[in-house]
Design an enzyme around this catalytic site. Structure first.
Site, short mmCIF file in Angstrom:
data_model
loop_
_atom_site.label_atom_id
_atom_site.label_comp_id
_atom_site.label_asym_id
_atom_site.label_seq_id
_atom_site.Cartn_x
_atom_site.Cartn_y
_atom_site.Cartn_z
N LYS A 1 0.78 -0.91 0.18
CA LYS A 1 -0.29 -0.01 0.35
C LYS A 1 0.75 1.38 -0.21
CE LYS A 1 -3.26 -1.08 -1.14
NZ LYS A 1 -3.55 -1.45 -1.85
N HIS B 1 6.69 -7.39 -2.78
CA HIS B 1 6.50 -6.80 -1.49
C HIS B 1 7.54 -7.61 0.07
CE1 HIS B 1 3.14 -4.60 -2.35
NE2 HIS B 1 2.63 -5.71 -2.06
N SER C 1 -4.94 2.09 4.28
CA SER C 1 -5.03 1.97 3.03
C SER C 1 -4.83 0.17 3.69
CB SER C 1 -3.78 1.98 2.56
OG SER C 1 -3.92 2.01 0.97
N VAL D 1 -0.59 9.46 -15.22
CA VAL D 1 -0.64 8.85 -13.67
C VAL D 1 -1.64 9.20 -12.68
CG1 VAL D 1 0.74 7.13 -14.67
CG2 VAL D 1 1.70 9.55 -12.93
N PHE E 1 -4.37 10.78 -10.15
CA PHE E 1 -4.96 9.54 -9.52
C PHE E 1 -6.54 9.28 -10.36
CE2 PHE E 1 -8.31 8.29 -6.59
CZ PHE E 1 -7.94 7.34 -6.05
P1 A3P Z 1 -5.26 4.51 -0.60
O1 A3P Z 1 -5.51 3.30 0.34
O2 A3P Z 1 -4.58 5.22 0.78
O3 A3P Z 1 -6.09 5.04 -1.77
P2 A3P Z 1 -0.23 -0.11 -3.96
O4 A3P Z 1 -0.43 0.18 -5.21
O5 A3P Z 1 0.88 -0.16 -2.67
O6 A3P Z 1 -1.36 -1.19 -2.90
O7 A3P Z 1 -0.90 1.50 -3.10
C1 A3P Z 1 -2.31 1.52 -3.02
C2 A3P Z 1 -2.16 3.00 -2.62
O8 A3P Z 1 -1.47 3.97 -3.18
C3 A3P Z 1 -4.03 3.03 -2.66
O9 A3P Z 1 -3.68 4.04 -1.59
C4 A3P Z 1 -4.44 3.90 -3.83
O10 A3P Z 1 -5.18 4.67 -3.73
C5 A3P Z 1 -3.06 4.79 -3.66
N1 A3P Z 1 -2.33 5.17 -5.19
C6 A3P Z 1 -2.41 4.37 -6.73
N2 A3P Z 1 -2.94 5.11 -7.81
C7 A3P Z 1 -2.19 6.79 -7.04
C8 A3P Z 1 -2.09 7.76 -7.93
N3 A3P Z 1 -2.52 7.93 -9.05
N4 A3P Z 1 -1.90 8.29 -7.00
C9 A3P Z 1 -2.74 8.98 -5.78
N5 A3P Z 1 -2.04 7.87 -4.77
C10 A3P Z 1 -2.39 7.12 -5.37
#
Ligand code: A3P
Length: 293
Positions: A45, A107, A137, A227, A229
């Protein structure tokens, strides 16, 4: 999803794990990295998918612009130690990757990374995220994906997070382990989720320079938009909507993407207890995080 389908938390080489990440251990450990492989390492996360998408676009957007709208991110960037039902193993996917370089996600804590990555002096990109937002998260993610143990209540989960009873072990050791590695292994680029939120453009530039790429400002600008969000949330090849083991009715994968969302979940008492424990765990490191921006 039935609770019975949840895996147990197991003790694996001193780290808590779930069998979906240890079932192919022999092949993971003997994985043959190539010198130009790039390992994207994170505690769950921390923004793995975000940085994976950035790297994929940096390397391949010019030559294969359709990639990011036609291939799921988990196929473009295989998850090395994963053995998920009805899917090829992470090792198989990595072995079959036709790209150069190969982008590979893990991971695993630093001490469990297959040794060939270090022997081949591969570039490693590590992304760390502050503990409080990581916990929030990870909790939501554990609720919606049945490949992880039952998270219980938020209070149970937070206590387990503090105790390191999480798949992939304690957050504290994970972020500090790679931080220490970076002191002697120069091919490791250590990034922070909070910095990417604050200034994506700048972080992309730093990343690009670490990777030895000569991207134009205009390309980086375009990539930064891909990229964002909102763009990734809409892109079914980046938002995991094609991944069968996630229940988006419980929580979306692209949930909030914010710094400081922890404030919506931590009670005052939880925050005080967490802080006291945090400073004790982190007292011997120079590593610092921002929990708000
Ligand atoms: P949240 O659950 O806080 O929204 P991973 O890819 O390591 O599993 O991480 C997922 C986390 O990164 C999630 O956080 C997700 O929303 C966030 N995330 C993924 N892409 C993102 C982006 N483009 N901008 C901001 N946050 C992003």
């Amino acid at each position: 999803m039935k609770p019975t389908s949840r895996p147990e938390l197991i003790d694996f080489k001193g780290i808590y794990m779930a069998h979906y990440f240890t079932d192919d251990w022999e092949n993971v450990q003997k994985f043959q990295a190539r010198p130009d492989d790039i390992l994207i390492a994170t505690y769950p996360k921390a923004g793995t998918t975000w940085v994976s998408s950035i790297l994929d676009l940096l390397f391949f957007h010019n030559i294969a612009p359709e990639r990011h709208t036609s291939l799921p991110i988990f196929e473009r960037v295989p998850f090395l130690e994963a053995v998920f039902p009805e899917m090829p193993t992470g090792v198989d996917l990595a072995d079959k990757l036709a790209t150069t370089p190969r982008l590979i996600k893990t991971h695993l804590p630093v001490q469990l990374v297959p040794k060939s990555f270090w022997e081949q002096n591969c570039k490693v990109v590590y992304i760390a995220r502050n503990a409080k937002d990581s916990a929030v998260s990870y909790f939501h993610f554990s609720c919606m994906v049945d490949l992880l143990p039952d998270p219980g209540t938020w209070n149970d989960f937070l206590q387990n997070f503090m105790d390191g009873k999480m798949v992939f072990g304690p957050w504290y050791d994970h972020v500090c382990g790679y931080w220490e590695k970076k002191q002697t292994y120069t091919n490791l680029h250590y990034m922070f989720f909070e910095d990417i939120v604050k200034n994506t453009r700048h972080e992309v530039e730093q990343l690009s320079s670490f990777l030895g790429l000569s991207t134009q400002a205009e390309e980086r600008e375009k990539l930064t938009k891909f990229v964002h969000f909102d763009a990734m949330k809409q892109n079914s090849m980046a938002n995991y909507s094609t991944f069968k083991r996630m229940d988006f009715k419980i929580s979306p994968f692209m949930r909030k993407g914010k710094v400081g969302d922890w404030k919506n979940y931590f009670s005052v008492a939880q925050n005080e207890q967490f802080d006291a424990h945090y400073w004790e765990k982190m007292k011997n490191t120079t590593l610092q995080f921002h929990t708000e921006i």
